[in-house]
Motif scaffolding. Structure first.
Motif, mmCIF file in Angstrom:
data_model
loop_
_atom_site.group_PDB
_atom_site.id
_atom_site.type_symbol
_atom_site.label_atom_id
_atom_site.label_comp_id
_atom_site.label_asym_id
_atom_site.label_seq_id
_atom_site.Cartn_x
_atom_site.Cartn_y
_atom_site.Cartn_z
ATOM 1 N N MET A 1 0.820 -1.195 0.000
ATOM 2 C CA MET A 1 0.000 0.000 0.000
ATOM 3 C C MET A 1 0.863 1.258 0.000
ATOM 4 O O MET A 1 0.495 2.242 -0.611
ATOM 5 N N ALA A 2 1.997 1.188 0.685
ATOM 6 C CA ALA A 2 2.870 2.360 0.699
ATOM 7 C C ALA A 2 3.417 2.639 -0.696
ATOM 8 O O ALA A 2 3.550 3.800 -1.097
ATOM 9 N N GLY A 3 3.704 1.595 -1.459
ATOM 10 C CA GLY A 3 4.171 1.783 -2.836
ATOM 11 C C GLY A 3 3.107 2.380 -3.723
ATOM 12 O O GLY A 3 3.389 3.222 -4.588
ATOM 13 N N LEU A 4 1.859 1.962 -3.532
ATOM 14 C CA LEU A 4 0.756 2.546 -4.305
ATOM 15 C C LEU A 4 0.549 4.010 -3.939
ATOM 16 O O LEU A 4 0.264 4.840 -4.805
ATOM 17 N N ALA A 5 0.709 4.337 -2.659
ATOM 18 C CA ALA A 5 0.593 5.732 -2.236
ATOM 19 C C ALA A 5 1.719 6.572 -2.839
ATOM 20 O O ALA A 5 1.512 7.722 -3.244
ATOM 21 N N GLY A 6 2.922 6.006 -2.916
ATOM 22 C CA GLY A 6 4.039 6.708 -3.556
ATOM 23 C C GLY A 6 3.806 6.894 -5.044
ATOM 24 O O GLY A 6 4.144 7.939 -5.615
ATOM 25 N N GLY A 7 3.233 5.890 -5.691
ATOM 26 C CA GLY A 7 2.894 6.011 -7.109
ATOM 27 C C GLY A 7 1.830 7.073 -7.347
ATOM 28 O O GLY A 7 1.874 7.802 -8.343
ATOM 29 N N LEU A 8 0.874 7.167 -6.414
ATOM 30 C CA LEU A 8 -0.147 8.213 -6.526
ATOM 31 C C LEU A 8 0.484 9.594 -6.374
ATOM 32 O O LEU A 8 0.117 10.530 -7.094
ATOM 33 N N ALA A 9 1.440 9.729 -5.467
ATOM 34 C CA ALA A 9 2.136 11.012 -5.299
ATOM 35 C C ALA A 9 2.890 11.384 -6.573
ATOM 36 O O ALA A 9 2.907 12.547 -6.980
ATOM 37 N N ALA A 10 3.491 10.412 -7.227
ATOM 38 C CA ALA A 10 4.187 10.679 -8.493
ATOM 39 C C ALA A 10 3.201 11.075 -9.581
ATOM 40 O O ALA A 10 3.483 11.966 -10.399
ATOM 41 N N THR A 11 2.031 10.444 -9.599
ATOM 42 C CA THR A 11 1.015 10.796 -10.585
ATOM 43 C C THR A 11 0.490 12.201 -10.357
ATOM 44 O O THR A 11 0.249 12.947 -11.308
ATOM 45 N N ILE A 12 0.323 12.584 -9.096
ATOM 46 C CA ILE A 12 -0.122 13.948 -8.779
ATOM 47 C C ILE A 12 0.919 14.951 -9.250
ATOM 48 O O ILE A 12 0.580 15.964 -9.882
#
Length: 94
Positions: A1-12
């Motif tokens: 989940m932390a990796g998905l949250a990091g990927g979301l931050a990169a997408t933002i």
């Protein structure tokens, strides 16, 4: 989940780069949105998903169910991906 949250931050950050040319703002926008989601999550115990809740090992706040967290994460990723595509069409192909 932390990796998905990091990927979301990169997408933002990627979506914001299409509209704002300041590098600090591009990177800080994901952090600011994470802080806003964290404040909403602390204020209401059922409505908002904050990526910070899954990054820290022991969370003192309410943690939503996995299905709610994944669905909100997917919707946010889709939203910011669409914003990115709109920004690319607006700035690159115009």
């Amino acid at each position: 989940m932390a990796g998905l949250a990091g990927g979301l931050a990169a997408t933002i950050s990627l979506a914001v780069t299409c509209f704002i040319s300041n590098y600090f703002t591009d990177i800080a926008m994901a952090f600011l949105l994470s802080l806003i989601f964290n404040a909403f999550s602390a204020a209401t115990t059922s409505a908002f998903f904050s990526p910070n809740l899954f990054v820290i090992p022991v969370c003192p706040l309410y943690i939503p169910s996995l299905a709610v967290a994944l669905s909100e994460l997917l919707l946010e990723a889709l939203l910011f991906s669409l914003i990115y595509l709109y920004g690319v069409r607006r700035h690159v192909f115009s």
